[in-house]
Design a protein around this motif. Structure first.
Motif, mmCIF file in Angstrom:
data_model
loop_
_atom_site.group_PDB
_atom_site.id
_atom_site.type_symbol
_atom_site.label_atom_id
_atom_site.label_comp_id
_atom_site.label_asym_id
_atom_site.label_seq_id
_atom_site.Cartn_x
_atom_site.Cartn_y
_atom_site.Cartn_z
ATOM 1 N N HIS A 193 0.430 -10.628 -4.995
ATOM 2 C CA HIS A 193 0.809 -9.329 -4.444
ATOM 3 C C HIS A 193 1.262 -8.372 -5.538
ATOM 4 O O HIS A 193 1.850 -8.789 -6.545
ATOM 5 C CB HIS A 193 1.926 -9.511 -3.412
ATOM 6 C CG HIS A 193 1.590 -10.496 -2.336
ATOM 7 N ND1 HIS A 193 0.614 -10.277 -1.397
ATOM 8 C CD2 HIS A 193 2.110 -11.737 -2.068
ATOM 9 C CE1 HIS A 193 0.538 -11.320 -0.585
ATOM 10 N NE2 HIS A 193 1.423 -12.214 -0.974
ATOM 11 N N LYS A 194 1.016 -7.098 -5.326
ATOM 12 C CA LYS A 194 1.309 -6.065 -6.327
ATOM 13 C C LYS A 194 2.784 -6.033 -6.683
ATOM 14 O O LYS A 194 3.144 -5.752 -7.838
ATOM 15 C CB LYS A 194 0.867 -4.700 -5.803
ATOM 16 C CG LYS A 194 1.026 -3.568 -6.814
ATOM 17 C CD LYS A 194 0.472 -2.247 -6.279
ATOM 18 C CE LYS A 194 0.646 -1.139 -7.311
ATOM 19 N NZ LYS A 194 0.103 0.156 -6.817
ATOM 20 N N GLY A 195 3.639 -6.325 -5.713
ATOM 21 C CA GLY A 195 5.080 -6.278 -5.956
ATOM 22 C C GLY A 195 5.583 -7.351 -6.901
ATOM 23 O O GLY A 195 6.775 -7.366 -7.229
ATOM 24 N N LYS A 196 4.688 -8.224 -7.344
ATOM 25 C CA LYS A 196 5.087 -9.282 -8.275
ATOM 26 C C LYS A 196 4.306 -9.220 -9.589
ATOM 27 O O LYS A 196 4.377 -10.155 -10.381
ATOM 28 C CB LYS A 196 4.876 -10.657 -7.621
ATOM 29 C CG LYS A 196 5.692 -10.872 -6.366
ATOM 30 C CD LYS A 196 5.878 -12.331 -6.035
ATOM 31 C CE LYS A 196 4.614 -13.019 -5.631
ATOM 32 N NZ LYS A 196 4.866 -14.429 -5.183
ATOM 33 N N ILE A 197 3.583 -8.120 -9.822
ATOM 34 C CA ILE A 197 2.713 -8.044 -11.013
ATOM 35 C C ILE A 197 3.229 -7.000 -11.994
ATOM 36 O O ILE A 197 3.350 -5.809 -11.664
ATOM 37 C CB ILE A 197 1.267 -7.703 -10.612
ATOM 38 C CG1 ILE A 197 0.705 -8.765 -9.679
ATOM 39 C CG2 ILE A 197 0.384 -7.577 -11.861
ATOM 40 C CD1 ILE A 197 -0.686 -8.438 -9.132
ATOM 41 N N PRO A 315 16.197 -7.301 -3.586
ATOM 42 C CA PRO A 315 14.769 -7.492 -3.330
ATOM 43 C C PRO A 315 14.368 -6.824 -2.015
ATOM 44 O O PRO A 315 15.180 -6.737 -1.098
ATOM 45 C CB PRO A 315 14.646 -9.011 -3.221
ATOM 46 C CG PRO A 315 15.957 -9.442 -2.669
ATOM 47 C CD PRO A 315 16.987 -8.507 -3.257
ATOM 48 N N CYS A 316 13.133 -6.367 -1.956
ATOM 49 C CA CYS A 316 12.640 -5.751 -0.725
ATOM 50 C C CYS A 316 11.747 -6.706 0.047
ATOM 51 O O CYS A 316 11.332 -6.417 1.169
ATOM 52 C CB CYS A 316 11.897 -4.456 -1.029
ATOM 53 S SG CYS A 316 10.420 -4.683 -2.041
ATOM 54 N N SER A 317 11.438 -7.852 -0.567
ATOM 55 C CA SER A 317 10.522 -8.795 0.069
ATOM 56 C C SER A 317 10.789 -10.202 -0.456
ATOM 57 O O SER A 317 11.122 -10.370 -1.629
ATOM 58 C CB SER A 317 9.067 -8.386 -0.219
ATOM 59 O OG SER A 317 8.164 -9.365 0.223
ATOM 60 N N ILE A 318 10.648 -11.180 0.406
ATOM 61 C CA ILE A 318 10.805 -12.570 -0.017
ATOM 62 C C ILE A 318 9.585 -13.025 -0.804
ATOM 63 O O ILE A 318 9.705 -13.726 -1.818
ATOM 64 C CB ILE A 318 11.017 -13.492 1.197
ATOM 65 C CG1 ILE A 318 12.355 -13.191 1.865
ATOM 66 C CG2 ILE A 318 10.961 -14.975 0.778
ATOM 67 C CD1 ILE A 318 13.571 -13.482 0.992
ATOM 68 N N PHE A 319 8.411 -12.595 -0.375
ATOM 69 C CA PHE A 319 7.168 -13.066 -0.987
ATOM 70 C C PHE A 319 6.435 -11.984 -1.780
ATOM 71 O O PHE A 319 5.384 -12.250 -2.347
ATOM 72 C CB PHE A 319 6.231 -13.630 0.089
ATOM 73 C CG PHE A 319 6.873 -14.720 0.909
ATOM 74 C CD1 PHE A 319 7.175 -15.951 0.349
ATOM 75 C CD2 PHE A 319 7.209 -14.499 2.236
ATOM 76 C CE1 PHE A 319 7.778 -16.950 1.089
ATOM 77 C CE2 PHE A 319 7.820 -15.498 2.986
ATOM 78 C CZ PHE A 319 8.101 -16.731 2.418
ATOM 79 N N GLY A 320 6.967 -10.765 -1.819
ATOM 80 C CA GLY A 320 6.336 -9.698 -2.593
ATOM 81 C C GLY A 320 5.162 -9.038 -1.914
ATOM 82 O O GLY A 320 4.426 -8.285 -2.545
ATOM 83 N N PRO A 323 4.841 -3.260 0.900
ATOM 84 C CA PRO A 323 4.694 -2.094 0.014
ATOM 85 C C PRO A 323 6.038 -1.609 -0.501
ATOM 86 O O PRO A 323 7.072 -1.787 0.150
ATOM 87 C CB PRO A 323 4.028 -1.044 0.928
ATOM 88 C CG PRO A 323 4.372 -1.471 2.316
ATOM 89 C CD PRO A 323 4.423 -2.966 2.293
ATOM 90 N N CYS A 324 6.008 -1.009 -1.677
ATOM 91 C CA CYS A 324 7.231 -0.515 -2.309
ATOM 92 C C CYS A 324 7.835 0.614 -1.478
ATOM 93 O O CYS A 324 7.157 1.593 -1.141
ATOM 94 C CB CYS A 324 6.902 -0.018 -3.719
ATOM 95 S SG CYS A 324 8.307 0.737 -4.573
#
Length: 350
Positions: A193-197, A315-320, A323-324
């Motif tokens: 996912h983009k939130g982890k890259i 954090p906004c997500s557990i798994f990323g 969307p931001c």
């Protein structure tokens, strides 16, 4: 007297399954008289098939052979024939819940992992965020076995390989052997996912700065996917010291051998962080939308090697996979490449 035979259920993604390895390893060695069968997807077989003499692996194709209710009932009948005495569900999703229900009806001893879903929602809330560390996945897994009657000291685990690492002679000749003056650095720059890259343009700066500091170093890129296919050939063409591991190692077993000889791995919050952890290799991990507080830091990894910045929204997500909320992914964009390079250098120099 019936010999204890534990069924361990864990499907999901590679990284999630990899986190169970230290627990299963410790369980197998502390209780050598019990049998353990791990039920998972086929890709996980290399993680368990040589883990311990009393550990077996059983694969289940949930998309085809055991699809839907009918398929799960067929899988249950196959499992019952194995004569398990206890069941440890380390996944706790609809499929494993159904299997648990069938085993409970059959009066088996069944326990399942607690995912702390309420605390996860509080940790990622946009309004009433509660930044409190959750139990690690390892702790949650060992708790399952404790409820089944098995106390586990997971700290006995250090690596799936001997102290000298995996056998490099099993890898293609292009990998070669590690010379005394060389530094081997692994980089797994992408995630699901983009939130982890970490932004690729900034990762290019990390690569260039590392090679400026260590001209004799070799950098190995780990991962497969569309982004890897786009960037890895370009980076390897720019820097002769770089190699795309997938060109030489088609199996996880080969990648694990190579990881065991790295000086350091640079990874996102992804499967490669957990795979490298299984080989005892230190990992510098970059975190964006996700957070180590959720309990997913690689096993036995130092918090000093975590790269992240403090933002009220994290954090906004557990798994990323969300969307931001800001729209700019500042949690990743605002991490300077120099900070990552300095952390890697501190591990290499020590």
């Amino acid at each position: 007297m019936v010999k204890e035979h534990i069924l361990v259920i864990r499907f999901s993604a590679l990284g999630d399954v990899a986190m169970t390895v230290p627990v299963i390893w410790a369980l197998a060695r502390q209780y050598p008289d019990i049998r353990i069968t791990v039920l998972s997807k086929s890709f996980a077989r290399p993680l368990f098939e040589n883990l311990a003499p009393n550990v077996n692996f059983m694969e289940a194709d949930l998309k085809h052979e055991y699809r839907g209710m009918k398929g799960l009932n067929a899988l249950y009948r196959r499992l019952v024939a194995k004569q398990f005495t206890k069941v440890a569900d380390l996944h706790d999703v609809l499929r494993s819940e159904f299997l648990r229900m069938r085993f409970n009806i059959g009066r088996y001893r069944v326990e399942h992992v607690h995912k702390h879903r309420k605390q996860r929602r509080q940790l990622t809330s946009s309004h009433q965020k509660l930044k409190k560390p959750l139990p690690t996945s390892i702790k949650s897994y060992t708790d399952v076995f404790a409820r089944l009657g098995y106390t586990i000291d997971v700290n006995l685990f250090h690596s799936i390989f001997p102290e000298q690492g995996g056998d490099l002679s099993q890898l293609p000749a292009a990998i070669g052997h590690k010379h005394d003056e060389e530094h081997w650095i692994g980089i797994a720059p992408f995630a699901a996912h983009k939130g982890k890259i970490y932004p690729p343009r900034m990762m290019e700066q990390v690569i260039s700065q590392l090679l400026d500091r260590y001209p004799t170093a070799r950098i190995f890129f780990f991962g497969q996917g569309e982004q890897e296919a786009e960037y890895f050939p370009r980076w390897c063409q720019q820097h002769k010291q770089c190699s795309n591991v997938r060109q030489y190692c088609q199996k996880i077993s080969g990648e694990l051998i190579l990881m065991s000889h790295l000086d350091v791995m640079l990874s996102m919050d992804s499967a490669n962080m957990h795979l490298a952890s299984l080989t005892g290799t230190p990992v510098v991990s970059v975190w964006g939308a996700t957070h180590p507080m959720a309990g997913f830091l690689g096993f036995n990894q130092s918090e000093d090697n975590i790269i992240q910045i403090d933002l009220d929204c994290r954090p906004c997500s557990i798994f990323g996979n969300k969307p931001c909320r800001r729209g700019d992914y500042a949690c990743l964009q605002n991490i300077p490449p120099e900070r990552i390079v300095e952390r890697i250098s501190s591990l290499i120099n020590n």
